[in-house]
Motif scaffolding. Structure first.
Motif, PDB file in Angstrom:
ATOM      1  N   TRP A  96      -2.449   7.988 -18.977  1.00  0.00           N
ATOM      2  CA  TRP A  96      -2.774   6.895 -19.269  1.00  0.00           C
ATOM      3  C   TRP A  96      -2.841   5.880 -19.940  1.00  0.00           C
ATOM      4  O   TRP A  96      -2.473   6.034 -21.228  1.00  0.00           O
ATOM      5  N   THR A  97      -2.057   5.146 -19.376  1.00  0.00           N
ATOM      6  CA  THR A  97      -1.758   3.868 -21.039  1.00  0.00           C
ATOM      7  C   THR A  97      -2.342   2.623 -20.360  1.00  0.00           C
ATOM      8  O   THR A  97      -2.157   1.922 -21.403  1.00  0.00           O
ATOM      9  N   GLY A  98      -3.345   2.388 -20.206  1.00  0.00           N
ATOM     10  CA  GLY A  98      -4.157   1.611 -19.658  1.00  0.00           C
ATOM     11  C   GLY A  98      -3.833   0.575 -18.436  1.00  0.00           C
ATOM     12  O   GLY A  98      -4.122  -0.971 -18.001  1.00  0.00           O
ATOM     13  N   ASN A  99      -2.327   0.457 -18.289  1.00  0.00           N
ATOM     14  CA  ASN A  99      -1.557  -0.011 -17.222  1.00  0.00           C
ATOM     15  C   ASN A  99      -1.562   0.605 -15.808  1.00  0.00           C
ATOM     16  O   ASN A  99      -1.599   1.650 -15.651  1.00  0.00           O
ATOM     17  N   TYR A 100      -2.184  -0.800 -14.989  1.00  0.00           N
ATOM     18  CA  TYR A 100      -2.659  -0.136 -13.379  1.00  0.00           C
ATOM     19  C   TYR A 100      -1.584  -0.165 -12.572  1.00  0.00           C
ATOM     20  O   TYR A 100      -0.584  -1.771 -12.560  1.00  0.00           O
ATOM     21  N   LEU A 101      -0.936   0.237 -11.390  1.00  0.00           N
ATOM     22  CA  LEU A 101       0.334   0.359 -10.914  1.00  0.00           C
ATOM     23  C   LEU A 101      -0.484   0.095  -9.600  1.00  0.00           C
ATOM     24  O   LEU A 101      -1.583   1.086  -9.154  1.00  0.00           O
ATOM     25  N   THR A 102      -0.001  -0.302  -8.411  1.00  0.00           N
ATOM     26  CA  THR A 102      -0.593  -1.236  -7.157  1.00  0.00           C
ATOM     27  C   THR A 102      -0.022  -0.967  -6.052  1.00  0.00           C
ATOM     28  O   THR A 102       0.031  -0.400  -4.747  1.00  0.00           O
ATOM     29  N   ASP A 103       1.222  -0.645  -6.232  1.00  0.00           N
ATOM     30  CA  ASP A 103       2.564  -0.751  -5.087  1.00  0.00           C
ATOM     31  C   ASP A 103       2.956   0.674  -5.958  1.00  0.00           C
ATOM     32  O   ASP A 103       3.933   0.958  -6.294  1.00  0.00           O
ATOM     33  N   PHE A 104       3.451   1.725  -4.730  1.00  0.00           N
ATOM     34  CA  PHE A 104       3.263   2.940  -4.304  1.00  0.00           C
ATOM     35  C   PHE A 104       4.931   2.970  -4.470  1.00  0.00           C
ATOM     36  O   PHE A 104       5.426   4.163  -4.672  1.00  0.00           O
ATOM     37  N   ARG A 105       5.372   1.705  -4.320  1.00  0.00           N
ATOM     38  CA  ARG A 105       7.310   1.976  -4.889  1.00  0.00           C
ATOM     39  C   ARG A 105       7.772   1.900  -6.556  1.00  0.00           C
ATOM     40  O   ARG A 105       8.200   2.418  -6.861  1.00  0.00           O
ATOM     41  N   ASP A 106       6.508   2.540  -7.119  1.00  0.00           N
ATOM     42  CA  ASP A 106       6.980   1.936  -8.346  1.00  0.00           C
ATOM     43  C   ASP A 106       6.569   3.669  -8.293  1.00  0.00           C
ATOM     44  O   ASP A 106       7.294   4.228  -9.800  1.00  0.00           O
ATOM     45  N   LEU A 107       6.082   4.671  -8.033  1.00  0.00           N
ATOM     46  CA  LEU A 107       6.174   5.709  -8.297  1.00  0.00           C
ATOM     47  C   LEU A 107       7.301   6.943  -7.984  1.00  0.00           C
ATOM     48  O   LEU A 107       7.468   7.398  -7.802  1.00  0.00           O
ATOM     49  N   LEU A 108       7.667   6.327  -6.987  1.00  0.00           N
ATOM     50  CA  LEU A 108       9.271   6.708  -5.576  1.00  0.00           C
ATOM     51  C   LEU A 108      10.046   7.407  -7.654  1.00  0.00           C
ATOM     52  O   LEU A 108      10.745   6.265  -8.452  1.00  0.00           O
ATOM     53  N   PRO A 109      11.330   8.222  -6.880  1.00  0.00           N
ATOM     54  CA  PRO A 109      12.722   8.237  -7.770  1.00  0.00           C
ATOM     55  C   PRO A 109      13.343   7.122  -8.039  1.00  0.00           C
ATOM     56  O   PRO A 109      13.070   6.686  -6.819  1.00  0.00           O
ATOM     57  N   GLY A 110      13.586   7.281  -8.883  1.00  0.00           N
ATOM     58  CA  GLY A 110      14.284   6.306  -9.260  1.00  0.00           C
ATOM     59  C   GLY A 110      14.082   4.791  -9.427  1.00  0.00           C
ATOM     60  O   GLY A 110      14.247   3.205 -10.104  1.00  0.00           O
ATOM     61  N   ALA A 111      12.760   4.545  -9.434  1.00  0.00           N
ATOM     62  CA  ALA A 111      11.700   3.286 -10.094  1.00  0.00           C
ATOM     63  C   ALA A 111      11.432   3.139 -11.037  1.00  0.00           C
ATOM     64  O   ALA A 111      11.281   4.015 -11.626  1.00  0.00           O
ATOM     65  N   CYS A 112      10.636   1.784 -11.643  1.00  0.00           N
ATOM     66  CA  CYS A 112      10.408   1.714 -13.006  1.00  0.00           C
ATOM     67  C   CYS A 112       9.362   2.585 -13.923  1.00  0.00           C
ATOM     68  O   CYS A 112       9.466   2.540 -14.554  1.00  0.00           O
ATOM     69  N   ALA A 113       8.469   3.277 -12.685  1.00  0.00           N
ATOM     70  CA  ALA A 113       7.419   4.079 -13.069  1.00  0.00           C
ATOM     71  C   ALA A 113       7.086   4.818 -12.896  1.00  0.00           C
ATOM     72  O   ALA A 113       6.214   6.330 -12.864  1.00  0.00           O
ATOM     73  N   HIS A 114       8.753   5.717 -12.144  1.00  0.00           N
ATOM     74  CA  HIS A 114       8.402   7.452 -12.174  1.00  0.00           C
ATOM     75  C   HIS A 114       8.227   7.784 -12.848  1.00  0.00           C
ATOM     76  O   HIS A 114       8.934   7.840 -13.878  1.00  0.00           O
ATOM     77  N   VAL A 115       7.633   9.052 -12.632  1.00  0.00           N
ATOM     78  CA  VAL A 115       7.256  10.705 -14.494  1.00  0.00           C
ATOM     79  C   VAL A 115       7.807  11.662 -13.631  1.00  0.00           C
ATOM     80  O   VAL A 115       7.160  11.918 -12.143  1.00  0.00           O
TER      81      VAL A 115
ATOM     82  N   VAL B 295      -6.419   9.518  -0.109  1.00  0.00           N
ATOM     83  CA  VAL B 295      -5.385   8.847  -0.559  1.00  0.00           C
ATOM     84  C   VAL B 295      -4.967   7.204   0.297  1.00  0.00           C
ATOM     85  O   VAL B 295      -4.091   8.108   1.477  1.00  0.00           O
ATOM     86  N   LEU B 296      -5.335   6.260  -0.248  1.00  0.00           N
ATOM     87  CA  LEU B 296      -4.501   5.487   0.749  1.00  0.00           C
ATOM     88  C   LEU B 296      -3.067   4.750   1.001  1.00  0.00           C
ATOM     89  O   LEU B 296      -3.113   4.257  -0.444  1.00  0.00           O
ATOM     90  N   VAL B 297      -2.095   4.926   1.742  1.00  0.00           N
ATOM     91  CA  VAL B 297      -1.112   4.575   1.364  1.00  0.00           C
ATOM     92  C   VAL B 297      -0.904   3.114   1.800  1.00  0.00           C
ATOM     93  O   VAL B 297      -0.310   3.264   4.008  1.00  0.00           O
ATOM     94  N   ALA B 298      -0.867   2.109   1.507  1.00  0.00           N
ATOM     95  CA  ALA B 298      -0.726   0.391   2.186  1.00  0.00           C
ATOM     96  C   ALA B 298      -0.264  -0.359   0.898  1.00  0.00           C
ATOM     97  O   ALA B 298       0.966   0.682  -0.053  1.00  0.00           O
ATOM     98  N   CYS B 299       0.523  -1.312   1.314  1.00  0.00           N
ATOM     99  CA  CYS B 299       0.846  -2.496   0.897  1.00  0.00           C
ATOM    100  C   CYS B 299      -0.144  -2.614  -0.530  1.00  0.00           C
ATOM    101  O   CYS B 299      -1.263  -2.063  -0.480  1.00  0.00           O
ATOM    102  N   ALA B 300       1.000  -3.511  -1.099  1.00  0.00           N
ATOM    103  CA  ALA B 300      -0.251  -3.573  -2.628  1.00  0.00           C
ATOM    104  C   ALA B 300      -0.880  -4.572  -2.677  1.00  0.00           C
ATOM    105  O   ALA B 300      -2.845  -4.284  -2.872  1.00  0.00           O
ATOM    106  N   GLN B 301      -1.475  -5.497  -1.382  1.00  0.00           N
ATOM    107  CA  GLN B 301      -2.654  -5.876  -1.467  1.00  0.00           C
ATOM    108  C   GLN B 301      -3.846  -5.167  -0.791  1.00  0.00           C
ATOM    109  O   GLN B 301      -4.763  -5.641  -0.609  1.00  0.00           O
TER     110      GLN B 301
ATOM    111  N   PRO C 162      -2.227   5.863  -4.060  1.00  0.00           N
ATOM    112  CA  PRO C 162      -1.659   6.772  -4.733  1.00  0.00           C
ATOM    113  C   PRO C 162      -1.211   6.727  -6.299  1.00  0.00           C
ATOM    114  O   PRO C 162      -0.865   8.225  -6.878  1.00  0.00           O
ATOM    115  N   TYR C 163      -1.221   5.763  -7.118  1.00  0.00           N
ATOM    116  CA  TYR C 163      -1.152   5.840  -8.620  1.00  0.00           C
ATOM    117  C   TYR C 163      -2.832   6.965  -9.319  1.00  0.00           C
ATOM    118  O   TYR C 163      -1.644   7.546  -9.981  1.00  0.00           O
ATOM    119  N   GLU C 164      -3.944   6.596  -9.207  1.00  0.00           N
ATOM    120  CA  GLU C 164      -5.037   7.358  -9.065  1.00  0.00           C
ATOM    121  C   GLU C 164      -5.111   8.754  -8.552  1.00  0.00           C
ATOM    122  O   GLU C 164      -5.031   9.573  -9.287  1.00  0.00           O
TER     123      GLU C 164
END
Length: 382
Positions: A264-283, A229-235, A251-253
């Motif tokens: 799976w909703t069809g949307n893909y996230l490349t920024d791992f910050r969106d997965l953290l608690p309090g972020a827009c895509a946290h589950v 699992v590669l933890v890096a910037c979105a690019q 991390p999203y995969e």
């Protein structure tokens, strides 16, 4: 200076020679020189002397215009305390062009009084909030070098876009996870902890590897790892893993595979910050399954049965004597960590020093020449 006491005069000499933070305490007050966090002190009054560093106000205003070409932009200007003396001049140059610009004020009074209505008071600063959505609708422009103050602002107001101007270099830039190293380290630790918990709840063993920029040769040294699992910037998160010995995912995969609550909703996230608690895509993770109800699984590596839930294992009941003393060292390590069982059957274990076991020999001269014609080789004449 002539009327000052000798101790205070010597203190001023030290302050002028060394740009450090000093504390001069006298009976009922504290005189603080240098950088300060501006935390309120309720018992003793504090007088802050921040010092004044030079600032090219014209170049700073020019960098601001380059970063915010839209004159209707809502921007809050923050600064390091050593540049607070020049914020009034900067405001005069920008307020006529930018009607929605807001300058924060450093609060030096201790203890600070209550903030007036419509203002935000935090980190020793007061910010007049005029945007309908508060600070979330504003961008932040910081005057100062990269450091703890800027990192603190970015972590606290993480919904705002940040830019900065470094007076020492005269350059302005947009602050992102890629350029702010302190913020990158903080968020990397947070996402690592999130991934460890995710893998633990899924019954998987995880190991943290710091390999810099990954390549097939580096990751091929870890044959026992099933997936990376590669933890890096979105690019830099998306890699073509066809050349790698094992798959390299984001991390999203990994969360799609290990978090039962995420669909799976069809949307893909490349920024791992969106997965953290309090972020827009946290589950949120579902409640943990007790160890007694965990479904057994067969390891494809050892062929043995294993429990898929590794969280909150029951405490082992060991006899008074050490249960691992009757086994050899390799077996004892196997009981502690499954990684030792991998090393036990490896054909290559690295270089061994074997101190005292290798005979000492004199150095001899090696072969000389090029590969197709060493000097000690005999060549037939044509």
């Amino acid at each position: 200076m002539g009327s000052e006491c000798p101790k205070l005069r010597a203190f001023h000499l030290l302050k002028n020679r060394y740009s450090l933070g000093f504390i001069f305490k006298r009976n009922r007050a504290v005189l603080h020189y240098g950088p300060a966090c501006l935390s309120p002190c309720g018992k003793v009054p504090v007088l802050h002397i921040f010092g004044q560093q030079p600032l090219d106000v014209g170049r700073c205003a020019e960098a601001f215009r380059e970063l915010y070409p839209d004159r209707q932009s809502r921007v809050v200007v923050l600064s390091d305390v050593v540049y607070a003396h020049a914020m009034g001049e900067l405001e005069q140059q920008l307020c006529l062009e930018y009607p929605n610009i807001v300058f924060s004020r450093v609060v030096c009074e201790d203890p600070p009084g209550p903030a007036p209505p419509g203002e935000v008071q935090q980190f020793g600063r007061r910010i007049p909030v005029e945007a309908p959505g508060g600070l979330q609708d504003c961008a932040m422009f910081y005057v100062g070098a990269e450091g703890l103050a800027l990192t603190n602002f970015m972590l606290t107001w993480n919904h705002c876009s940040f830019s900065s101007f470094d007076p020492t270099t005269g350059c302005g830039r947009r602050e992102t996870l890629n350029v702010n190293r302190a913020l990158m380290r903080r968020l990397h630790l947070a996402v690592l902890q999130h991934l460890r918990e995710l893998l633990c709840r899924a019954g998987k063993r995880s190991y943290t590897l710091a390999v810099g920029k990954p390549n097939p040769a580096k990751l091929a040294n870890f044959l026992e790892v099933d997936i990376f699992v590669l933890v890096a910037c979105a690019q830099n998160s998306l890699l073509d893993s066809s050349d790698f010995y094992r798959p390299v995912v984001t991390p999203y995969e990994l969360e799609l595979a290990c978090n039962p609550a995420r669909e799976w909703t069809g949307n893909y996230l490349t920024d791992f910050r969106d997965l953290l608690p309090g972020a827009c895509a946290h589950v949120e993770l579902p409640p943990a399954v007790p160890a007694a109800e965990a479904v057994p699984d067969v390891s494809l590596i050892t062929g043995e049965m294993r429990v898929t839930c590794l969280c909150d294992p029951p405490a082992p009941q060991l006899p008074p004597s050490t249960a691992l003393a009757c086994r050899d060292q390799t077996r004892a390590l196997t009981q502690i960590s499954p990684a030792a069982s991998f090393l036990e059957f490896r054909s290559w274990r690295g270089l061994e020093q074997q101190l005292g076991q290798t005979p000492v020999s004199k150095a001899v001269q090696g072969r000389r020449g090029i590969a197709i014609a060493y000097e000690d080789e005999r060549h037939e004449q044509p």
